[in-house]
Design a protein around this motif. Structure first.
Motif, PDB file in Angstrom:
ATOM      1  N   VAL A 166      10.364   1.664   2.438  1.00  0.00           N
ATOM      2  CA  VAL A 166       9.904   1.288   0.763  1.00  0.00           C
ATOM      3  C   VAL A 166      10.711   0.510  -0.088  1.00  0.00           C
ATOM      4  CG1 VAL A 166      11.246   3.355   0.213  1.00  0.00           C
ATOM      5  CG2 VAL A 166       9.244   2.950  -1.071  1.00  0.00           C
ATOM      6  N   PHE A 167      10.242  -0.268  -0.998  1.00  0.00           N
ATOM      7  CA  PHE A 167      11.069  -0.855  -1.959  1.00  0.00           C
ATOM      8  C   PHE A 167      10.860  -0.389  -3.130  1.00  0.00           C
ATOM      9  CE2 PHE A 167      11.229  -4.404  -5.004  1.00  0.00           C
ATOM     10  CZ  PHE A 167      12.427  -4.771  -4.853  1.00  0.00           C
ATOM     11  N   HIS A 174       9.415   1.451  -9.591  1.00  0.00           N
ATOM     12  CA  HIS A 174       8.059   1.794  -9.036  1.00  0.00           C
ATOM     13  C   HIS A 174       8.557   1.498  -7.635  1.00  0.00           C
ATOM     14  CE1 HIS A 174       3.959   1.522  -8.179  1.00  0.00           C
ATOM     15  NE2 HIS A 174       4.179   0.338  -7.364  1.00  0.00           N
ATOM     16  N   LYS A 175       7.937   2.366  -6.606  1.00  0.00           N
ATOM     17  CA  LYS A 175       8.139   2.382  -5.143  1.00  0.00           C
ATOM     18  C   LYS A 175       6.882   1.560  -4.640  1.00  0.00           C
ATOM     19  CE  LYS A 175      11.097   6.127  -4.691  1.00  0.00           C
ATOM     20  NZ  LYS A 175      11.078   7.508  -4.033  1.00  0.00           N
ATOM     21  N   THR A 176       7.296   0.387  -3.669  1.00  0.00           N
ATOM     22  CA  THR A 176       6.172  -0.335  -3.173  1.00  0.00           C
ATOM     23  C   THR A 176       6.371  -0.325  -1.697  1.00  0.00           C
ATOM     24  OG1 THR A 176       6.247  -1.894  -4.835  1.00  0.00           O
ATOM     25  CG2 THR A 176       5.157  -2.516  -2.718  1.00  0.00           C
ATOM     26  N   VAL A 199      14.868   4.143   5.952  1.00  0.00           N
ATOM     27  CA  VAL A 199      16.069   3.362   5.591  1.00  0.00           C
ATOM     28  C   VAL A 199      15.088   2.499   4.507  1.00  0.00           C
ATOM     29  CG1 VAL A 199      17.759   1.368   5.695  1.00  0.00           C
ATOM     30  CG2 VAL A 199      17.559   3.264   7.596  1.00  0.00           C
ATOM     31  N   PRO A 200      15.541   2.474   3.297  1.00  0.00           N
ATOM     32  CA  PRO A 200      14.983   1.738   2.495  1.00  0.00           C
ATOM     33  C   PRO A 200      15.020   0.480   2.554  1.00  0.00           C
ATOM     34  CG  PRO A 200      16.462   2.637   0.998  1.00  0.00           C
ATOM     35  CD  PRO A 200      16.739   3.243   2.676  1.00  0.00           C
ATOM     36  N   GLU A 224      21.377   4.387  -0.266  1.00  0.00           N
ATOM     37  CA  GLU A 224      20.946   3.921   0.667  1.00  0.00           C
ATOM     38  C   GLU A 224      22.151   4.609   1.917  1.00  0.00           C
ATOM     39  OE1 GLU A 224      19.844   2.641  -2.704  1.00  0.00           O
ATOM     40  OE2 GLU A 224      21.705   1.748  -2.230  1.00  0.00           O
ATOM     41  N   ALA A 225      23.417   4.405   1.501  1.00  0.00           N
ATOM     42  CA  ALA A 225      24.552   4.883   2.681  1.00  0.00           C
ATOM     43  C   ALA A 225      23.975   6.467   2.888  1.00  0.00           C
ATOM     44  CB  ALA A 225      25.673   4.935   1.774  1.00  0.00           C
ATOM     45  N   LYS A 226      23.510   7.387   1.921  1.00  0.00           N
ATOM     46  CA  LYS A 226      23.001   8.496   2.120  1.00  0.00           C
ATOM     47  C   LYS A 226      22.204   8.599   3.155  1.00  0.00           C
ATOM     48  CE  LYS A 226      24.954  10.788  -1.898  1.00  0.00           C
ATOM     49  NZ  LYS A 226      24.728  10.819  -3.523  1.00  0.00           N
ATOM     50  N   ALA A 227      20.935   7.575   3.314  1.00  0.00           N
ATOM     51  CA  ALA A 227      20.019   7.543   4.047  1.00  0.00           C
ATOM     52  C   ALA A 227      20.552   7.404   5.545  1.00  0.00           C
ATOM     53  CB  ALA A 227      19.148   6.357   4.081  1.00  0.00           C
TER      54      ALA A 227
END
Ligand SMILES: Nc1ncnc2c1ncn2[C@@H]1O[C@H](COP(=O)(O)OP(=O)(O)OP(=O)(O)O)[C@@H](O)[C@H]1O
Ligand SMILES: *[C@@H]1O[C@H](CO)[C@@H](O)[C@H](O)[C@H]1NC(C)=O
Ligand SMILES: *[C@@H]1O[C@H](CO)[C@@H](O)[C@H](O)[C@H]1NC(C)=O
Ligand SMILES: [Mg+2]
Length: 244
Positions: A166-167, A174-176, A199-200, A224-227
């Protein structure tokens, strides 16, 4: 096939980040590669070759002090193995500070060395594999092949990591789903594997990796680190017991 990263935990080795802090990297286990000699042209040649090779090549040996080995793999280049391996190593260190963790980047499947040394066979790893894929069909096909290969050589696959699923637009939030939303999840179901996490696709991940400040180290509080920290916790749950 692309390069395959192996994440090793070495006693006494530490990974240093930029800020002068050192992350203790833990102990782990053995990584074994088995290679078979290929058939020679004649019996004598075969015997001669096996004599030479048995003398000249390293035997399978445990890596001293290494108790657990995790392979980070994909069947494909550029899907984020190195980024995942680096952040997973840091996240594993953060998960348990009593472990020392090392990182080794190995191109197991680059054909040149086995070809030049006239070797056949697959590397045999005693621990678990983590497969990284983007959700695209093409990357998933390679991940599928990778998972089957590990099964053939009896390396348990701990699960899949879905990269760049996902971005999220930093402005409007907004998530793409650039590469599709759920490819890795579908593949995991097909193969009866777990998804260890997503991971995004994130600028911070790219920038921090490319400047030697991996996100788990430089921005441990970020989403992101939490992912990666979540993925490390899932990996830890699934690790076989350490070798004695
Ligand atoms: N989730 C992400 N978001 C943004 N950029 C990323 C992400 N993951 C990786 N990248 C960037 O993508 C590039 C390729 O990633 P990486 O080097 O980890 O791939 P790889 O699978 O190890 O490639 P190779 O097969 O060449 O070894 C790097 O520049 C990295 O910073
Ligand atoms: C994710 O995939 C993208 C696109 O192939 C790649 O550039 C990036 O390095 C990967 N990152 C991770 C963390 O897997
Ligand atoms: C480490 O991983 C274990 C196993 O998944 C988990 O229970 C624990 O909460 C994690 N610890 C930290 C500090 O993340
Ligand atoms: Mg790489």
């Amino acid at each position: 096939m692309g390069s395959w990263q192996r994440l090793l935990l070495f006693g006494g080795v530490s990974l240093r980040g930029g800020g002068g802090t050192s992350v203790p990297l833990g102990r782990s286990q053995v990584l074994v590669c088995r290679r078979q000699l290929s058939g020679g042209d004649s019996e004598t040649l075969k015997q001669r070759r096996s004599q030479i090779l048995s003398r000249g090549l390293p035997k399978q040996k445990p890596i001293q002090g290494v108790k657990q080995v995790i392979v980070v793999a994909s069947g494909k280049g550029g899907v984020g193995k190195s980024t995942t391996a680096v952040n997973l190593a840091l996240a594993l260190a953060a998960n348990d500070s009593s472990k020392a963790i090392g990182l080794l980047d190995v191109d197991v499947y680059g054909p040149s060395i086995p070809k030049m040394m006239n070797l056949k066979g697959n590397p045999e790893l005693s621990q678990g594999a983590v497969i990284v894929s983007t959700p695209q069909d093409i990357a998933l096909m390679d991940a599928h092949k990778g998972a089957e290969m590990f099964r053939k050589v009896h390396v348990p696959v701990l699960g899949l990591v879905q990269n760049m699923s996902v971005f999220q637009c930093p402005q409007c939030k907004h998530k793409t789903h650039i590469f599709g939303a759920d490819g890795a999840r579908r593949l995991a179901r097909t193969l009866d594997l777990d998804v260890l996490g997503d991971v995004p696709l994130h600028l911070n991940i790219r920038e921090t990796s490319d400047t030697g400040q991996p996100i788990v180290f430089s921005q441990p509080e970020s989403d992101e680190a939490k992912a990666y920290l979540r993925i490390a916790a899932e990996v830890v749950k699934r690790l076989p017991p350490p070798l004695k």
